[in-house]
Design an enzyme around this catalytic site. Structure first.
Site, PDB file in Angstrom:
ATOM      1  N   SER A  30      11.902  65.301  42.421  1.00 25.29           N
ATOM      2  CA  SER A  30      10.768  64.995  43.304  1.00 25.29           C
ATOM      3  C   SER A  30      10.110  63.668  42.932  1.00 25.29           C
ATOM      4  O   SER A  30       9.689  63.480  41.796  1.00 25.29           O
ATOM      5  CB  SER A  30       9.680  66.067  43.182  1.00 25.29           C
ATOM      6  OG  SER A  30      10.164  67.292  43.599  1.00 25.29           O
ATOM      7  N   HIS A  61      11.855  64.670  49.534  1.00 29.77           N
ATOM      8  CA  HIS A  61      13.288  64.733  49.231  1.00 29.77           C
ATOM      9  C   HIS A  61      14.053  64.209  50.442  1.00 29.77           C
ATOM     10  O   HIS A  61      13.812  64.656  51.562  1.00 29.77           O
ATOM     11  CB  HIS A  61      13.718  66.170  48.958  1.00 29.77           C
ATOM     12  CG  HIS A  61      13.249  66.690  47.636  1.00 29.77           C
ATOM     13  ND1 HIS A  61      14.089  66.883  46.579  1.00 29.77           N
ATOM     14  CD2 HIS A  61      12.018  67.030  47.207  1.00 29.77           C
ATOM     15  CE1 HIS A  61      13.395  67.341  45.547  1.00 29.77           C
ATOM     16  NE2 HIS A  61      12.133  67.433  45.906  1.00 29.77           N
ATOM     17  N   HIS A  83      16.680  73.739  46.489  1.00 28.64           N
ATOM     18  CA  HIS A  83      15.913  74.559  45.556  1.00 28.64           C
ATOM     19  C   HIS A  83      16.065  76.040  45.886  1.00 28.64           C
ATOM     20  O   HIS A  83      16.116  76.429  47.049  1.00 28.64           O
ATOM     21  CB  HIS A  83      14.432  74.198  45.617  1.00 28.64           C
ATOM     22  CG  HIS A  83      14.131  72.804  45.184  1.00 28.64           C
ATOM     23  ND1 HIS A  83      14.138  71.750  46.053  1.00 28.64           N
ATOM     24  CD2 HIS A  83      13.822  72.295  43.959  1.00 28.64           C
ATOM     25  CE1 HIS A  83      13.847  70.636  45.391  1.00 28.64           C
ATOM     26  NE2 HIS A  83      13.647  70.944  44.131  1.00 28.64           N
ATOM     27  N   TYR A  85      13.745  78.185  45.578  1.00 26.84           N
ATOM     28  CA  TYR A  85      12.549  78.666  46.295  1.00 26.84           C
ATOM     29  C   TYR A  85      12.605  78.385  47.791  1.00 26.84           C
ATOM     30  O   TYR A  85      11.829  78.950  48.564  1.00 26.84           O
ATOM     31  CB  TYR A  85      11.265  78.078  45.690  1.00 26.84           C
ATOM     32  CG  TYR A  85      11.138  76.572  45.783  1.00 26.84           C
ATOM     33  CD1 TYR A  85      10.894  75.940  47.003  1.00 26.84           C
ATOM     34  CD2 TYR A  85      11.263  75.782  44.654  1.00 26.84           C
ATOM     35  CE1 TYR A  85      10.780  74.565  47.095  1.00 26.84           C
ATOM     36  CE2 TYR A  85      11.149  74.412  44.728  1.00 26.84           C
ATOM     37  CZ  TYR A  85      10.904  73.799  45.947  1.00 26.84           C
ATOM     38  OH  TYR A  85      10.811  72.442  46.029  1.00 26.84           O
ATOM     39  N   GLU A  86      13.506  77.494  48.205  1.00 26.95           N
ATOM     40  CA  GLU A  86      13.648  77.238  49.642  1.00 26.95           C
ATOM     41  C   GLU A  86      14.361  78.387  50.348  1.00 26.95           C
ATOM     42  O   GLU A  86      14.403  78.430  51.573  1.00 26.95           O
ATOM     43  CB  GLU A  86      14.442  75.941  49.868  1.00 26.95           C
ATOM     44  CG  GLU A  86      13.713  74.685  49.423  1.00 26.95           C
ATOM     45  CD  GLU A  86      14.576  73.441  49.616  1.00 26.95           C
ATOM     46  OE1 GLU A  86      14.630  72.925  50.740  1.00 26.95           O
ATOM     47  OE2 GLU A  86      15.207  72.984  48.632  1.00 26.95           O
ATOM     48  N   ALA A 113      10.714  66.796  38.292  1.00 25.82           N
ATOM     49  CA  ALA A 113       9.283  66.732  38.013  1.00 25.82           C
ATOM     50  C   ALA A 113       8.899  68.078  37.435  1.00 25.82           C
ATOM     51  O   ALA A 113       9.306  69.112  37.960  1.00 25.82           O
ATOM     52  CB  ALA A 113       8.520  66.467  39.295  1.00 25.82           C
ATOM     53  N   MET A 211      10.850  74.196  38.712  1.00 28.74           N
ATOM     54  CA  MET A 211      11.502  75.102  39.662  1.00 28.74           C
ATOM     55  C   MET A 211      12.918  74.660  40.024  1.00 28.74           C
ATOM     56  O   MET A 211      13.434  75.006  41.079  1.00 28.74           O
ATOM     57  CB  MET A 211      10.666  75.211  40.945  1.00 28.74           C
ATOM     58  CG  MET A 211       9.204  75.553  40.722  1.00 28.74           C
ATOM     59  SD  MET A 211       8.250  75.482  42.247  1.00 28.74           S
ATOM     60  CE  MET A 211       6.555  75.540  41.618  1.00 28.74           C
ATOM     61  N   SER A 212      13.561  73.885  39.157  1.00 27.20           N
ATOM     62  CA  SER A 212      14.907  73.403  39.497  1.00 27.20           C
ATOM     63  C   SER A 212      15.760  73.271  38.236  1.00 27.20           C
ATOM     64  O   SER A 212      15.482  73.912  37.230  1.00 27.20           O
ATOM     65  CB  SER A 212      14.801  72.052  40.215  1.00 27.20           C
ATOM     66  OG  SER A 212      14.364  71.055  39.320  1.00 27.20           O
ATOM     67  N   ASN A 235       2.220  66.646  35.695  1.00 26.91           N
ATOM     68  CA  ASN A 235       0.902  67.277  35.618  1.00 26.91           C
ATOM     69  C   ASN A 235       0.919  68.215  34.418  1.00 26.91           C
ATOM     70  O   ASN A 235       1.983  68.583  33.932  1.00 26.91           O
ATOM     71  CB  ASN A 235       0.617  68.086  36.899  1.00 26.91           C
ATOM     72  CG  ASN A 235       1.698  69.117  37.156  1.00 26.91           C
ATOM     73  OD1 ASN A 235       2.772  68.807  37.678  1.00 26.91           O
ATOM     74  ND2 ASN A 235       1.448  70.351  36.753  1.00 26.91           N
ATOM     75  N   HIS A 247       0.886  69.512  45.145  1.00 22.35           N
ATOM     76  CA  HIS A 247       2.144  68.764  45.205  1.00 22.35           C
ATOM     77  C   HIS A 247       1.896  67.255  45.304  1.00 22.35           C
ATOM     78  O   HIS A 247       2.686  66.456  44.792  1.00 22.35           O
ATOM     79  CB  HIS A 247       2.980  69.258  46.388  1.00 22.35           C
ATOM     80  CG  HIS A 247       4.385  68.746  46.396  1.00 22.35           C
ATOM     81  ND1 HIS A 247       5.254  68.962  45.350  1.00 22.35           N
ATOM     82  CD2 HIS A 247       5.073  68.014  47.309  1.00 22.35           C
ATOM     83  CE1 HIS A 247       6.419  68.388  45.627  1.00 22.35           C
ATOM     84  NE2 HIS A 247       6.333  67.809  46.807  1.00 22.35           N
TER      85      HIS A 247
END
Lengths: 272, 272
Positions: A30, A61, A83, A85-86, A113, A211-212, A235, A247
């Site tokens: 990201s 993306h 991802h 989560y997608e 990220a 998350m990746s 962050n 985000h």
């Protein structure tokens, strides 16, 4: 159609677009897509044109391969990834890594990220991933093993190649880029972690959370590829600072660090 | 039929029977359904009559919305919820929360029966949930994000609203009901935890452990609702001092704690 046949068809399409075997693949996380602007003699291959490729749905993306020359090497970059989560299953998430290997690529740099869990980190830090913890609740290798891709029970004791880590740290020193190193912990998302979950990750030994990356690294290892992982700490994870996460902040920080990220990755590719 | 259409049909059905937007929703956990006896001007709507609602299969769970008044507030209570361990998808488990939000409800009190892990707790205690850890290996927001519901990456740093929690704590004090505070960890179940699992959960920060609540709280946060969580500690889950568990005992303890529970929730609704 079985997975191997799909991999072959995707790969055939890529072979029709480029007439070389890339020395290295880079998955751009990201906000880190700008590295692809440094590539010369560039060939863009849209995912949507590749047989069997899923489509990327996340803002920030792009959804394409950028192939060409960088620092004397042939590179293939993934701008945009898939991802978990997608809603893609793990096999779809890792499909591009299967195709890259089949194309003949043996080295992959995976970037992302991530939220800083280690309280010594600060937003904007780059972290060389030394190891990972899979808390996604799933694994891309569940199911029938395709022996021509790799073993039923892949070793993960050196999931992140020590030689490449050494090169990365050397480049960081030469280029005077401050890097940290640590363990990346994957959770499925898409919710950001709760403060209690971040504490858990720290207790378990995680330095960063995201998350990746983990599914792709598992599949890359299954196939015997050499992996280097770099997290951009965009962050501090939930509960460390007294502020909500969003985000936009992630994208903003990765924009700020993109110059040193680009210098680091270019230096690494040069020395590989 | 698409998710949005299903939601719309359930919403239309309920709106015909609900004249005023409820001030607060309450999800009643195992054995805690007796709160509904204190609701006045009651309308009962069976889940089986609501379009697209799954059916509740657990003994001790009724399977109906009860709409009416407690003190001067309009409330909608869920007597019976849908559990992941019953085989429902996360989307189904959290469908009622989406429906409740679609009615215009902004606040939700989520209750459950759980195992106490903090050695300072005892069976029969009520615990305000300060935070949670999702160990279910799944997340209700995996998949396409509906921007009209909430953001792709929801912040979870205040998942259990601090102001709402303060109202709860003050009410407990006012009514001289002893309460605990702590972190709730959700596992899928349906088996109870092994001693080794309990040790692990304690290590990662659990004060109570159960098989619900977290999916609903994730979706409520995604939908920008204010959440208060209350666990009824129906048994102690201390790894070195485990007695064989049975569902009857869980219900029996909840029965004993229910007077406190009912007074507390009524008081909170009054003070909201």
């Amino acid at each position: 159609m079985d997975e191997m046949a799909m991999v072959k068809e995707s790969c055939d399409y890529l072979k029709g677009c480029i007439d070389y075997i890339p020395d290295v693949a880079v998955i751009l996380g990201s906000g880190l897509g700008s590295l692809s602007e440094e590539v010369t003699n560039k060939n863009i291959i849209k995912y949507e044109n590749i047989p069997h490729f899923p489509k990327s749905t996340v803002v920030g993306h792009a959804g394409q391969f950028a192939c060409g020359d960088l620092c004397g090497k042939k590179v293939i970059m993934m701008q945009g990834r898939f991802h978990y989560y997608e809603g893609y299953d793990m096999k779809r998430v890792t499909f591009p890594v299967r195709v890259l290997k089949y194309l003949g690529v043996n080295t992959i740099i995976v970037t992302n990220a991530a939220g800083g869990v280690n309280t010594n980190f600060k937003p904007g830090d780059l972290m060389i991933i030394e190891d990972h913890i899979n808390l996604s609740g799933n694994n891309p290798l569940i199911g029938e093993n395709i022996d021509e891709m790799g073993p039923r029970f892949p070793d993960m004791s050196c999931a992140y190649n020590k030689e490449l880590i050494k090169i990365a740290k050397g480049v960081a020193k030469e280029e005077k880029i401050n890097v940290v190193s640590g363990v990346y912990c994957m959770m499925s998302g898409p919710t950001y972690e709760t403060p209690a979950e971040v504490k858990m990750v720290r207790t378990l030994g995680g330095d960063a959370v995201g998350m990746s990356t983990v599914p792709e690294v598992i599949v890359a290892n299954h196939q015997g590829m050499k992996v280097l992982g770099i997290s951009c700490i965009t962050n501090m994870a939930s509960g460390i600072l007294d502020q909500p996460l969003n985000h936009e902040e992630v994208i903003e920080t990765s924009n700020k660090v993109k110059d040193k990220f680009i210098r680091l990755v270019k230096g690494i590719i040069k020395q590989m | 039929m698409g998710y949005l259409d299903m939601l719309h049909e359930a919403n239309v059905f309920l709106k015909k029977q609900i004249k005023t937007v409820p001030d607060v929703a309450v999800i009643l956990g195992t054995g805690l359904g007796s709160l509904s006896d204190y609701i006045e001007n009651k309308t009962v709507i069976k889940y089986t009559d609501i379009p697209h609602f799954p059916k509740s299969t657990v003994p001790g769970h009724a399977g109906e919305f009860i709409i009416g008044n407690i003190y001067n507030k309009n409330i909608i209570a869920m007597n019976g919820r849908f559990h992941y361990y019953e085989g429902y998808s996360m989307e189904q488990v959290t469908f009622p929360v989406r429906v409740i939000k679609s009615l215009g409800v902004q606040k939700i009190i989520v209750t459950n029966a759980s195992g106490g892990m903090n050695p300072d707790f005892k069976a029969g205690d009520l615990m305000f949930i300060t935070d949670h850890i999702n160990m279910m290996g799944d997340n209700p927001l995996i998949g396409k994000n509906y921007e009209e519901f909430g953001p792709r990456f929801p912040d979870m740093s205040n998942a259990y609203d601090k102001q709402f929690l303060n109202i709860g704590l003050n009410t407990a004090k006012e009514l001289s009901i002893p309460v605990q505070k702590g972190v709730y960890v959700a596992l899928t179940g349906p088996m109870y935890e092994t001693p080794a699992e309990l040790k692990m959960l304690r290590l990662i920060g659990a004060d109570a452990v159960g098989m619900s609540t977290v999916p609903e709280v994730i979706v409520a946060n995604h939908a920008n609702m204010k959440v208060l969580g209350i666990s009824c500690i129906t048994d102690m889950a201390i790894p070195d001092n485990l007695k064989p568990l049975d569902h009857e005992r869980v219900i029996a303890t909840a029965e004993k704690a229910k007077n406190n529970f009912v007074s507390l929730v009524k008081g909170i609704i009054k003070n909201m």
